[in-house]
Design a protein around this motif. Structure first.
Motif, PDB file in Angstrom:
ATOM      1  N   SER A  66       0.851  -1.199   0.000  1.00 61.79           N
ATOM      2  CA  SER A  66       0.000   0.000   0.000  1.00 61.79           C
ATOM      3  C   SER A  66       0.881   1.243   0.000  1.00 61.79           C
ATOM      4  O   SER A  66       0.492   2.284  -0.526  1.00 61.79           O
ATOM      5  CB  SER A  66      -0.885   0.057   1.242  1.00 61.79           C
ATOM      6  N   PHE A  67       2.017   1.152   0.673  1.00 55.69           N
ATOM      7  CA  PHE A  67       2.976   2.264   0.764  1.00 55.69           C
ATOM      8  C   PHE A  67       2.259   3.572   1.134  1.00 55.69           C
ATOM      9  O   PHE A  67       2.357   4.574   0.438  1.00 55.69           O
ATOM     10  CB  PHE A  67       3.766   2.416  -0.540  1.00 55.69           C
ATOM     11  N   ASP A  68       1.546   3.511   2.258  1.00 54.43           N
ATOM     12  CA  ASP A  68       0.743   4.675   2.678  1.00 54.43           C
ATOM     13  C   ASP A  68       1.210   5.212   4.030  1.00 54.43           C
ATOM     14  O   ASP A  68       0.475   5.063   5.008  1.00 54.43           O
ATOM     15  CB  ASP A  68      -0.737   4.265   2.730  1.00 54.43           C
ATOM     16  N   HIS A  80      -3.835  -2.234  -4.350  1.00 52.61           N
ATOM     17  CA  HIS A  80      -4.977  -1.954  -3.482  1.00 52.61           C
ATOM     18  C   HIS A  80      -5.103  -3.049  -2.423  1.00 52.61           C
ATOM     19  O   HIS A  80      -5.218  -4.231  -2.757  1.00 52.61           O
ATOM     20  CB  HIS A  80      -6.242  -1.872  -4.341  1.00 52.61           C
ATOM     21  N   ASN A  81      -5.081  -2.630  -1.152  1.00 51.21           N
ATOM     22  CA  ASN A  81      -5.359  -3.559  -0.059  1.00 51.21           C
ATOM     23  C   ASN A  81      -6.786  -3.272   0.394  1.00 51.21           C
ATOM     24  O   ASN A  81      -7.051  -2.226   0.988  1.00 51.21           O
ATOM     25  CB  ASN A  81      -4.364  -3.340   1.088  1.00 51.21           C
ATOM     26  N   PRO A  82      -7.732  -4.189   0.113  1.00 45.94           N
ATOM     27  CA  PRO A  82      -9.136  -3.907   0.424  1.00 45.94           C
ATOM     28  C   PRO A  82      -9.409  -3.722   1.916  1.00 45.94           C
ATOM     29  O   PRO A  82     -10.453  -3.205   2.296  1.00 45.94           O
ATOM     30  CB  PRO A  82      -9.876  -5.139  -0.127  1.00 45.94           C
ATOM     31  N   ASN A  83      -8.448  -4.131   2.768  1.00 49.04           N
ATOM     32  CA  ASN A  83      -8.646  -3.987   4.213  1.00 49.04           C
ATOM     33  C   ASN A  83      -8.167  -2.640   4.759  1.00 49.04           C
ATOM     34  O   ASN A  83      -8.253  -2.393   5.957  1.00 49.04           O
ATOM     35  CB  ASN A  83      -7.889  -5.099   4.955  1.00 49.04           C
ATOM     36  N   LYS A  84      -7.631  -1.803   3.877  1.00 51.28           N
ATOM     37  CA  LYS A  84      -7.079  -0.541   4.370  1.00 51.28           C
ATOM     38  C   LYS A  84      -7.677   0.643   3.636  1.00 51.28           C
ATOM     39  O   LYS A  84      -7.887   0.582   2.431  1.00 51.28           O
ATOM     40  CB  LYS A  84      -5.561  -0.500   4.148  1.00 51.28           C
ATOM     41  N   GLN A  85      -7.906   1.712   4.400  1.00 57.05           N
ATOM     42  CA  GLN A  85      -8.288   2.967   3.779  1.00 57.05           C
ATOM     43  C   GLN A  85      -7.065   3.873   3.818  1.00 57.05           C
ATOM     44  O   GLN A  85      -6.434   3.997   4.868  1.00 57.05           O
ATOM     45  CB  GLN A  85      -9.439   3.601   4.552  1.00 57.05           C
ATOM     46  N   LEU A  88       0.151 -18.164   0.513  1.00 58.54           N
ATOM     47  CA  LEU A  88      -0.453 -19.436   0.090  1.00 58.54           C
ATOM     48  C   LEU A  88      -1.543 -19.213  -0.957  1.00 58.54           C
ATOM     49  O   LEU A  88      -1.686 -19.998  -1.901  1.00 58.54           O
ATOM     50  CB  LEU A  88      -0.995 -20.211   1.292  1.00 58.54           C
ATOM     51  N   MET A  89      -2.313 -18.140  -0.797  1.00 59.29           N
ATOM     52  CA  MET A  89      -3.341 -17.831  -1.801  1.00 59.29           C
ATOM     53  C   MET A  89      -2.668 -17.494  -3.136  1.00 59.29           C
ATOM     54  O   MET A  89      -3.077 -17.984  -4.188  1.00 59.29           O
ATOM     55  CB  MET A  89      -4.214 -16.669  -1.314  1.00 59.29           C
ATOM     56  N   ASN A  90      -1.635 -16.710  -3.073  1.00 63.61           N
ATOM     57  CA  ASN A  90      -0.928 -16.357  -4.314  1.00 63.61           C
ATOM     58  C   ASN A  90      -0.330 -17.597  -4.972  1.00 63.61           C
ATOM     59  O   ASN A  90      -0.343 -17.728  -6.192  1.00 63.61           O
ATOM     60  CB  ASN A  90       0.162 -15.311  -4.028  1.00 63.61           C
ATOM     61  N   ARG A  91       0.151 -18.499  -4.155  1.00 72.76           N
ATOM     62  CA  ARG A  91       0.731 -19.736  -4.709  1.00 72.76           C
ATOM     63  C   ARG A  91      -0.350 -20.604  -5.341  1.00 72.76           C
ATOM     64  O   ARG A  91      -0.155 -21.249  -6.354  1.00 72.76           O
ATOM     65  CB  ARG A  91       1.459 -20.483  -3.594  1.00 72.76           C
TER      66      ARG A  91
HETATM   67  O1  PNS Z   1       1.334  -2.955   2.285  1.00 77.09           O
HETATM   68  P1  PNS Z   1       0.209  -3.943   2.413  1.00 77.09           P
HETATM   69  O2  PNS Z   1      -1.105  -3.239   2.643  1.00 77.09           O
HETATM   70  O3  PNS Z   1       0.481  -4.979   3.463  1.00 77.09           O
HETATM   71  O4  PNS Z   1       0.124  -4.707   1.002  1.00 77.09           O
HETATM   72  C1  PNS Z   1      -0.868  -5.675   0.753  1.00 77.09           C
HETATM   73  C2  PNS Z   1      -1.101  -5.852  -0.754  1.00 77.09           C
HETATM   74  C3  PNS Z   1      -1.523  -4.537  -1.379  1.00 77.09           C
HETATM   75  C4  PNS Z   1       0.206  -6.333  -1.394  1.00 77.09           C
HETATM   76  C5  PNS Z   1      -2.213  -6.927  -0.953  1.00 77.09           C
HETATM   77  O5  PNS Z   1      -3.403  -6.506  -0.341  1.00 77.09           O
HETATM   78  C6  PNS Z   1      -2.444  -7.276  -2.415  1.00 77.09           C
HETATM   79  O6  PNS Z   1      -1.703  -8.048  -2.990  1.00 77.09           O
HETATM   80  N1  PNS Z   1      -3.500  -6.686  -3.024  1.00 77.09           N
HETATM   81  C7  PNS Z   1      -3.851  -6.950  -4.400  1.00 77.09           C
HETATM   82  C8  PNS Z   1      -4.945  -8.048  -4.512  1.00 77.09           C
HETATM   83  C9  PNS Z   1      -4.308  -9.415  -4.315  1.00 77.09           C
HETATM   84  O7  PNS Z   1      -3.700  -9.958  -5.218  1.00 77.09           O
HETATM   85  N2  PNS Z   1      -4.432  -9.959  -3.065  1.00 77.09           N
HETATM   86  C10 PNS Z   1      -3.755 -11.168  -2.648  1.00 77.09           C
HETATM   87  C11 PNS Z   1      -4.379 -12.444  -3.081  1.00 77.09           C
HETATM   88  S1  PNS Z   1      -6.110 -12.580  -2.851  1.00 77.09           S
END
Ligand code: PNS
Length: 160
Positions: A10-12, A38-43, A104-107
Motif C-alpha cells: 500500500s505504501f501509505d 490496493h489492499n481492500p482492508n485498508k483505507q 499461500l493464496m498467491n501460490r
Molecule cells: O502494504 P500492504 O497493505 O500490506 O500490502 C498488501 C497488498 C496490497 C500487497 C495486498 O493486499 C495485495 O496483494 N493486493 C492486491 C490483490 C491481491 O492480489 N491480493 C492477494 C491475493 S487474494
C-alpha cells in the motif's frame, strides 16, 4: 534470464523499513518493480499519486527500480511483468498470519511465482506506516523513520 521481482504494498506512506527491504532485495534481483496495489482492508491517507511521488523520491538513489501502480491481482501483475518472485518484508510475529495466508493464496493462484520474505532490519522492526501516521497525527517526531519527503507530507496532511 533476468531475475525480476515485484515488491507490492500500500505504501501509505513509504517508510525506511520499506527502503531497507528494497536495498537488500536488489542484491538478489536484477530488477524490482515497486508496485502500489490496493489492499481492500485498508483505507489510505494519501492518494495513489501522492504515494507514488513519495516512493519515487524516497527510493531515487537505488538503481534498478521501476515504479508502478496496479489495481488487480498481484499474481496477474507478476505474470504480466515477467516477474518470478514477490518480495515481502516480515516484521514481528504479528505479520505472520496475514503474510502466510497471502503467500499461500498467491501460490494457489499461480504456482510459478514465488513469495520471498525478508526479515525487516532490527531498527525498523516496530515501525509500520500505520503507527507512523498515528504518531505524526498527534505531533510525534517520526523524521528518523521515513524519508524527508514523507516527513514533510505528513506534516502538511496533519497541520491544523
Ligand atoms: O502494504 P500492504 O497493505 O500490506 O500490502 C498488501 C497488498 C496490497 C500487497 C495486498 O493486499 C495485495 O496483494 N493486493 C492486491 C490483490 C491481491 O492480489 N491480493 C492477494 C491475493 S487474494
Amino acid at each position: 534470464m533476468q531475475k525480476i521481482a515485484i515488491y507490492p504494498g500500500s505504501f501509505d506512506p513509504v517508510t525506511n523499513g520499506h527502503i531497507d527491504i528494497v536495498k537488500r532485495s536488489m542484491k538478489l534481483f536484477d530488477k524490482i518493480i515497486v508496485t502500489i496495489m490496493h489492499n481492500p482492508n485498508k483505507q489510505t491517507l494519501f492518494t495513489t499519486q501522492e504515494r507514488l511521488e513519495m516512493l519515487q523520491t524516497g527510493m531515487k538513489d537505488i538503481n534498478g527500480l521501476t515504479f508502478a501502480v496496479f489495481d488487480g491481482l498481484l499474481v496477474d501483475y507478476a505474470k504480466q511483468r515477467g516477474a518470478q518472485a514477490i518480495i515481502r518484508g516480515m516484521r514481528a510475529v504479528s505479520d505472520f498470519e496475514f503474510e502466510f495466508q497471502m503467500a499461500l493464496m498467491n501460490r494457489k493462484l499461480n504456482r510459478d511465482v514465488q513469495t520471498i520474505f525478508l526479515m525487516t532490519g532490527l531498527r525498523w522492526i516496530f515501525t509500520s506506516s500505520s503507527i507512523i501516521k498515528e504518531a505524526a497525527k498527534f505531533g510525534g517526531e517520526i523524521s528518523d523513520m521515513v524519508p524527508p519527503i514523507v516527513n514533510q507530507k505528513l506534516k502538511e496532511k496533519f497541520k491544523s
